[in-house]
Design an enzyme around this catalytic site. Structure first.
Site, short mmCIF file in Angstrom:
data_model
loop_
_atom_site.label_atom_id
_atom_site.label_comp_id
_atom_site.label_asym_id
_atom_site.label_seq_id
_atom_site.Cartn_x
_atom_site.Cartn_y
_atom_site.Cartn_z
N ASP A 42 45.81 69.05 9.82
CA ASP A 42 45.89 68.50 8.47
C ASP A 42 45.41 69.50 7.43
OD1 ASP A 42 46.30 66.05 6.79
OD2 ASP A 42 44.17 66.35 6.39
N GLU B 111 50.03 71.40 8.63
CA GLU B 111 50.58 70.85 7.40
C GLU B 111 50.24 71.79 6.26
OE1 GLU B 111 49.95 67.04 4.40
OE2 GLU B 111 48.30 68.13 5.33
#
Length: 758
Positions: free
Chosen positions: A328, A362
């Site tokens: 993330d 990401e």
């Protein structure tokens, strides 16, 4: 809402299969003007290398050297998927929703989904063709954060306090282990979503202010009060200066005494392990140093943080046997962190026997220059392909340019590094942050009658081009929603959220008031059949991709997927224009590089309706015979299509329309003595090819050209409509809107198995 009718917009997804003589014979193509870039020439460039000019056969063979197999991901938010055990809905906590986090009527709170629910639905997930399940963070979260209108719960999993335990709302570590084991028995992998950038919002500032303070205004100081630049120590090669609570522009503290020990592992409770500079505005320096929406931003330049986060997540690999991580907020972490973390995780995976452990990050940017830097410099195997998402969204949700897709693929060489490439990029159409593809299509201003077909086209484009496709749970059931974040996190089980109950779903008249696990939904069937198609034809999953055609505006995008070792090329084409498009694309074949793709306007004539039922699209062309000592040459084979019919018109030069018997000029060649040849086992060999008529002399065999294909069934010498001849037809029958077919079987051209998409 009723299922959408066939739209008037001609949306096409097409695949044609032809064998390629890439080895042992000259190939009629121009030499590559530009080879793919690579950071290390000693490593082969993998299955998604791109060329701005036609590559050589040697370049293709080299590009096909990566043996890694692409996955088909299914992304799940456990809380919103299925409630397998209502006993854990409150997470073992007592009190109202502000203490337990449970409120099934509020889209910002826990709804009851859990790991048991995922286990119960493994049949449903695998039915899509899923090979890997990506779970949103399952670690223990702070149940509720915020105040006033901003208060919400940690149902999404991104507010972690304990990095060693599964959140009690989702189950236990043992249930997580059981899920991994059950998935592995089915041949599916489990990926965990992990966060190294921040923890839950626990730390407060004594000053009561939270605006960002940059390093130029207030630099970090060591324990003796001397200013220093922390980036100079971020690569781990030098000892980090000792610091204390006076080293920051703000004074970190805790609102409650219990907060001082709430985090696990214990080192996370040390306030000097955080940046402590205030909230990020996601620009410049504060994009990496600021608190992400108030969440405690870890000081990832410190070696203690690198080592601590590596161990915390590495332990999950050894304990549970998970197969990979989604990382993330990658671009909000300093670049020097990622090579150290990646290497540490790789060592943990090797120790656990996971040699194919895979991670993707990401990097929220549609600029490949930015996202690829985390592959080349950051050492990550891949990043989520936001560039593809943006181009595919524009192409399928509206009248976006096909050239935008080609521009994305033209920069794939940026990802060529070490043993990775653009073929490993997870591709997606929407997500839980930005919104769903169904939402983009519904809000794109197109004819509502076309929305289902556009959604199908989007998934066809994603599955048949390079990369590892990601399905966000609910997309296969036609979920839409008015936007991103909470509006894109609908329940798969019967919902009680008023906002969700107002949503329209694509392809069905059902609402969110009922469970959404319908395996007969047209989008579910579309995705399942695309998954089977990729598994049956590995070049569509892992093959080299070469862009063949891209309209400068709405129109056709065409690309080849090539399996060099198998000498097979697949042509994939998609059309988003509102009109019929005829284009010519190059393919790899001796003396033949042009195949003509035709899209018939839907809804014209009886034969047109017949083609609609089969959902046909066509590609074809003659492959002339080549003398073994004669150099190949370019050859163009033009096909004329009768508009408004399900079949193509008569082939110029004595061809025939499918469904009619061959003319006298089409004869079978036989073996010695006029008999069919047999092999050593006494079995008949494939029936020899038949000759087409010569264009300038109907009824006469052309002396220099041979057509044909693989083995024929008895009595299969008649030329029936191509959708009945899997191994002889020139067309790839990939259902879309409308249809058309080209006549005459072609040498070394085989069609894919029929696929019903919607």
């Amino acid at each position: 809402m009723k299922p959408s009718p066939i739209p008037r917009t001609a949306l096409l997804a097409l695949v044609s299969l032809l064998t390629l003589p890439l080895v042992g014979a000259p190939v009629a193509v121009a030499p590559a003007a530009a080879a793919p870039r690579t950071d290390n020439a000693s490593h082969p460039i993998g299955g998604a290398a791109q060329w701005r000019a036609e590559p050589s056969a040697e370049a293709l063979l080299k590009a096909g050297g990566n043996a890694a197999r692409a996955e088909q991901f299914y992304f799940v938010l456990p809380d919103r998927f299925a409630n397998g055990d209502p006993r854990n809905d409150r997470g073992g906590l007592a009190g109202d929703r502000l203490r337990t986090g449970l409120d099934p009527t509020d889209k910002g709170f826990y709804h009851g989904g859990d790991l048991k629910g995922v286990i119960d639905k493994l049949d449903y997930i695998q039915g899509l063709g899923t090979t890997a399940i990506w779970l949103a963070p399952v670690f223990k979260n702070r149940p509720v954060q915020g105040a006033g209108d901003d208060i919400s719960a940690g149902y999404h999993g991104y507010w972690i306090t304990d990095f060693t335990q599964v959140d009690p709302h989702f189950g236990s570590n043992e249930e997580m282990k059981r899920l991994v084991q059950l998935a592995h028995r089915r041949g599916m992998k489990i990926y965990l979503d992990v966060i190294v950038n921040h923890t839950a919002d626990v730390i407060k500032y004594a000053e009561g202010r939270y605006g960002y303070v940059d390093k130029a205004t207030s630099p970090y100081t060591d324990a003796q009060g001397r200013a220093f630049e922390d980036r100079n120590y971020a690569d781990g090669s030098r000892a980090f200066p000792p610091v204390d609570e006076e080293s920051f522009p703000y004074t970190p503290t805790f609102a409650e005494p219990a907060d001082a020990t709430v985090k696990v592992p214990a080192w996370l409770n040390d306030v000097t392990m955080y940046h402590n500079r205030g909230d990020s505005t996601f620009a410049g320096e504060n994009s990496e140093y600021g608190d992400f929406f108030g969440l405690d931003d870890l000081w990832t330049e410190r070696p203690e943080v690198v080592q601590g986060m590596t161990k915390a997540y590495g332990d999950w690999i050894g304990a549970l046997g998970v197969d990979g991580f989604r990382l993330d907020t990658v671009k909000h972490v300093n670049m020097d962190f990622w090579p150290q973390f990646s290497q540490g995780i790789e060592r943990a995976a090797e120790k656990a026997g996971k040699k194919d452990f895979f991670m993707f990050g990401e990097v929220y940017s549609a600029d490949p220059e930015i996202s690829s830097s985390y592959v080349r410099q950051g050492g990550l195997p891949a990043t989520l392909d936001f560039a593809f998402q943006e181009a595919a969204r524009g192409f399928t949700a509206g009248a976006g340019s096909a050239k935008a897709l080609a521009d994305v693929y033209a920069r794939d060489d940026l990802y060529a590094a070490r043993d990775t490439d653009a073929g490993r990029l997870p591709t997606f159409l929407g997500n839980h942050d930005m919104g769903r593809i169904g939402s983009f299509i519904a809000g794109g201003g197109s004819d509502p009658a076309s929305h289902l077909r556009r959604d199908q086209l989007a998934h066809q484009l994603m599955f048949l081009t390079r990369g590892q496709p990601v399905i966000y749970s609910g997309d296969e059931q036609g979920f839409t929603g008015p936007g991103g974040d909470k509006d894109a996190r609908q329940d798969m089980f019967a919902s009680k959220v008023p906002d969700y109950l107002d949503d329209d779903l694509l392809g069905t008249d059902r609402t969110h008031a009922s469970d959404q696990f319908d395996t007969t939904h047209p989008l579910y069937r579309t995705i399942a059949e695309l998954g089977r198609l990729r598994q049956a034809h590995p070049a569509l999953r892992d093959g080299v991709q070469v862009t063949r055609y891209a309209a400068d505006g709405p129109g056709v995008f065409a690309a080849a997927r090539i399996a060099p070792a198998d000498r097979i090329e697949y042509v994939v084409a998609a059309n988003n224009a509102a009109t019929t498009q005829t284009v010519s694309v190059d393919t790899w074949s001796p003396r033949h590089l042009h195949r003509h793709l035709r899209r018939r306007r839907p809804g014209h004539g009886d034969r047109g309706r017949q083609a609609d039922r089969h959902g046909a699209a066509a590609v074809g062309g003659r492959v002339p015979r080549r003398h073994p000592h004669r150099a190949p040459r370019r050859h163009t084979d033009d096909h004329h299509h009768r508009p408004g019919t399900g079949y193509a018109g008569r082939h110029p030069g004595g061809g025939h329309r499918p469904g009619h018997r061959r003319s006298a000029g089409h004869r079978h060649r036989r073996g010695p003595g006029g008999r069919r040849a047999v092999d050593a086992a006494g079995q008949r060999r494939p029936r020899p090819v038949h000759r087409p008529t010569r264009p300038d002399r109907p009824g006469r065999r052309h002396p220099d050209r041979v057509q044909g294909g693989g083995p024929r069934r008895a009595g299969a010498h008649r030329d029936r409509p191509v959708h009945r001849h899997r191994r002889h037809a020139t067309t790839g029958w990939i259902p879309g809107v409308g249809g058309g077919a080209l006549p005459a079987p072609r040498r070394r051209v085989r069609r894919l198995g029929a696929v019903r998409l919607g």
